[in-house]
Design a protein around this motif. Sequence first.
Motif, PDB file in Angstrom:
ATOM      1  N   TYR A 168       0.806  -1.217   0.000  1.00  0.00           N
ATOM      2  CA  TYR A 168       0.000   0.000   0.000  1.00  0.00           C
ATOM      3  C   TYR A 168       0.842   1.271   0.000  1.00  0.00           C
ATOM      4  O   TYR A 168       0.406   2.311   0.455  1.00  0.00           O
ATOM      5  CB  TYR A 168      -0.929   0.010   1.213  1.00  0.00           C
ATOM      6  CG  TYR A 168      -1.972  -1.076   1.182  1.00  0.00           C
ATOM      7  CD1 TYR A 168      -2.947  -1.091   0.190  1.00  0.00           C
ATOM      8  CD2 TYR A 168      -1.991  -2.074   2.139  1.00  0.00           C
ATOM      9  CE1 TYR A 168      -3.904  -2.083   0.150  1.00  0.00           C
ATOM     10  CE2 TYR A 168      -2.950  -3.077   2.118  1.00  0.00           C
ATOM     11  CZ  TYR A 168      -3.897  -3.070   1.119  1.00  0.00           C
ATOM     12  OH  TYR A 168      -4.853  -4.049   1.084  1.00  0.00           O
TER      13      TYR A 168
ATOM     14  N   PRO B  35      -1.113   4.639  -1.569  1.00  0.00           N
ATOM     15  CA  PRO B  35      -2.492   4.401  -1.136  1.00  0.00           C
ATOM     16  C   PRO B  35      -3.540   5.019  -2.058  1.00  0.00           C
ATOM     17  O   PRO B  35      -4.686   4.574  -2.069  1.00  0.00           O
ATOM     18  CB  PRO B  35      -2.548   5.033   0.265  1.00  0.00           C
ATOM     19  CG  PRO B  35      -1.423   5.992   0.310  1.00  0.00           C
ATOM     20  CD  PRO B  35      -0.362   5.441  -0.581  1.00  0.00           C
TER      21      PRO B  35
ATOM     22  N   LEU C 136      -7.859   4.952  -0.096  1.00  0.00           N
ATOM     23  CA  LEU C 136      -7.064   4.756   1.115  1.00  0.00           C
ATOM     24  C   LEU C 136      -6.215   5.980   1.466  1.00  0.00           C
ATOM     25  O   LEU C 136      -5.952   6.227   2.637  1.00  0.00           O
ATOM     26  CB  LEU C 136      -6.183   3.505   0.985  1.00  0.00           C
ATOM     27  CG  LEU C 136      -6.929   2.167   0.820  1.00  0.00           C
ATOM     28  CD1 LEU C 136      -5.978   1.001   1.051  1.00  0.00           C
ATOM     29  CD2 LEU C 136      -8.138   2.038   1.740  1.00  0.00           C
ATOM     30  N   ASP C 137      -5.803   6.765   0.464  1.00  0.00           N
ATOM     31  CA  ASP C 137      -5.025   7.969   0.811  1.00  0.00           C
ATOM     32  C   ASP C 137      -5.896   8.988   1.549  1.00  0.00           C
ATOM     33  O   ASP C 137      -5.420   9.701   2.426  1.00  0.00           O
ATOM     34  CB  ASP C 137      -4.376   8.593  -0.434  1.00  0.00           C
ATOM     35  CG  ASP C 137      -5.399   9.059  -1.455  1.00  0.00           C
ATOM     36  OD1 ASP C 137      -6.440   8.398  -1.600  1.00  0.00           O
ATOM     37  OD2 ASP C 137      -5.157  10.078  -2.118  1.00  0.00           O
TER      38      ASP C 137
ATOM     39  N   ARG D 130      -6.315   7.791   5.087  1.00  0.00           N
ATOM     40  CA  ARG D 130      -5.114   8.055   5.865  1.00  0.00           C
ATOM     41  C   ARG D 130      -5.172   9.444   6.485  1.00  0.00           C
ATOM     42  O   ARG D 130      -4.727   9.668   7.603  1.00  0.00           O
ATOM     43  CB  ARG D 130      -3.896   7.967   4.955  1.00  0.00           C
ATOM     44  CG  ARG D 130      -2.902   6.979   5.492  1.00  0.00           C
ATOM     45  CD  ARG D 130      -1.706   6.915   4.628  1.00  0.00           C
ATOM     46  NE  ARG D 130      -1.373   5.526   4.465  1.00  0.00           N
ATOM     47  CZ  ARG D 130      -0.231   5.090   3.973  1.00  0.00           C
ATOM     48  NH1 ARG D 130       0.673   5.950   3.556  1.00  0.00           N
ATOM     49  NH2 ARG D 130      -0.010   3.813   3.877  1.00  0.00           N
ATOM     50  N   LYS D 131      -5.735  10.392   5.716  1.00  0.00           N
ATOM     51  CA  LYS D 131      -5.868  11.763   6.223  1.00  0.00           C
ATOM     52  C   LYS D 131      -6.987  11.859   7.252  1.00  0.00           C
ATOM     53  O   LYS D 131      -6.929  12.624   8.193  1.00  0.00           O
ATOM     54  CB  LYS D 131      -6.170  12.738   5.076  1.00  0.00           C
ATOM     55  CG  LYS D 131      -5.022  12.926   4.128  1.00  0.00           C
ATOM     56  CD  LYS D 131      -5.429  13.896   3.026  1.00  0.00           C
ATOM     57  CE  LYS D 131      -4.467  13.822   1.854  1.00  0.00           C
ATOM     58  NZ  LYS D 131      -5.055  14.426   0.644  1.00  0.00           N
TER      59      LYS D 131
ATOM     60  N   PRO E  32      -9.116   9.082   9.253  1.00  0.00           N
ATOM     61  CA  PRO E  32      -9.356   7.641   9.466  1.00  0.00           C
ATOM     62  C   PRO E  32     -10.746   7.293   9.991  1.00  0.00           C
ATOM     63  O   PRO E  32     -11.092   6.116  10.045  1.00  0.00           O
ATOM     64  CB  PRO E  32      -8.300   7.244  10.496  1.00  0.00           C
ATOM     65  CG  PRO E  32      -7.576   8.485  10.877  1.00  0.00           C
ATOM     66  CD  PRO E  32      -8.208   9.655  10.239  1.00  0.00           C
TER      67      PRO E  32
ATOM     68  N   GLU F 144      -4.174   2.818  10.368  1.00  0.00           N
ATOM     69  CA  GLU F 144      -3.036   3.126   9.502  1.00  0.00           C
ATOM     70  C   GLU F 144      -1.929   2.072   9.586  1.00  0.00           C
ATOM     71  O   GLU F 144      -1.373   1.672   8.572  1.00  0.00           O
ATOM     72  CB  GLU F 144      -2.468   4.502   9.848  1.00  0.00           C
ATOM     73  CG  GLU F 144      -1.203   4.778   9.058  1.00  0.00           C
ATOM     74  CD  GLU F 144      -1.025   6.232   8.710  1.00  0.00           C
ATOM     75  OE1 GLU F 144      -1.642   7.076   9.368  1.00  0.00           O
ATOM     76  OE2 GLU F 144      -0.250   6.504   7.773  1.00  0.00           O
TER      77      GLU F 144
ATOM     78  N   SER G  33      -2.949  -0.716   7.538  1.00  0.00           N
ATOM     79  CA  SER G  33      -3.713  -0.319   6.345  1.00  0.00           C
ATOM     80  C   SER G  33      -5.014  -1.109   6.222  1.00  0.00           C
ATOM     81  O   SER G  33      -5.368  -1.584   5.154  1.00  0.00           O
ATOM     82  CB  SER G  33      -2.891  -0.512   5.072  1.00  0.00           C
ATOM     83  OG  SER G  33      -1.885   0.463   5.005  1.00  0.00           O
TER      84      SER G  33
END
Lengths: 125, 218
Positions: free
Chosen positions: B89, B92, B110-111, B114-115, B117, B134, B137
């Motif tokens: 990943y 992402p 997924l990106d 990440r910012k 969650p 995170e 993932s």
Amino acid sequence: MFRFSKRDWAQLLGLLLVAVAVVSVVLISDGLLEEDFWPETVAVADEPSVENFNPRVVIRREFPPITDAPVISAREAVGKVDNAELVLGVQINGQARAYPLNMLTGPSREIINDTLGDTAIAATW
Amino acid sequence: MYARTVDQRTLTLSVSGMLWNRSLVMIDRETKSLWSHLLGRAMRGPLKGKDLQLLSGQMTDWKTWRERHPGTTVMVLKRTSKAFNREFYANPQRFVIGLVDGVAARAWPLDQLRKQPLVNDQLDDVPLLVWFEEESSTAYLFDRRAGDRTLRFERQDGKLIDRETASVWSAQHGRAIKGPLKNTQLEPLPGIVSFRKAWKVFHPKSTYFVVATPQEGY
């Protein structure tokens, strides 16, 4: 009774042309004629469905189904599956099973026919 | 991950040797119908139009899965790849977790997760909870209705709390572990981790979650 002469027709046509031009300018300036004007139409035409199913033959044979892949306990898997390896995990009726993606990849391996918690499943992703 | 029983008939699925939209086409031994892998639908043959039931599976790493499910078993075969580990990943933005509910589809890149969650979201009329861990993932998707209550979740000191009763939840299991709703179980939803490109091809009308950013000038 009023009758259209040739000149009246010409004037009417002129007015119509002006009206069309004005409407077009307004639409274009509003961005309505830009590319996203017909998004729904485009999306419907492109949506994959049974009607537009057109598969491409890549390998001219079916692969034999996998029905008897070995399954072991987490303790037995020490040294066989790495901690950082990705798995596809599933839980059914209180029973959990993991399928390491590194062992679930490639045409001969992409689908595992299995049974878990009295349910026939196909492990694939 | 699919259940492979359709109309009380258990099917044995395998790789057909065909691709459609660059994605696998499966065939069942019993009727020789062809199935789209990503849609889980028979596209040709006697079962044309039938759907396989999508099961709620989880894409995570072995350590995380084993710790959450100590009694788990694991399928072990000779490896056919080495690519699928945590580093998979590294980009992402190429991956989404997607959900289809009737005709509506939504994907959470997924990106973006990440910012942010934790997302209290809604698809059609189903209120959803998306939680992204995170370290491994792993994305978790639940229906955030408990009985006749719709819950809103927030994160406090790394814990998942519902605003209505302040109960503490395990996001990995979708179960309340402390507080008034203790032992309440949220229904897990069958999200699919997929390449963003593939998701877009098969669900062209899908919407995508984007983290809201403050507008310039404010």
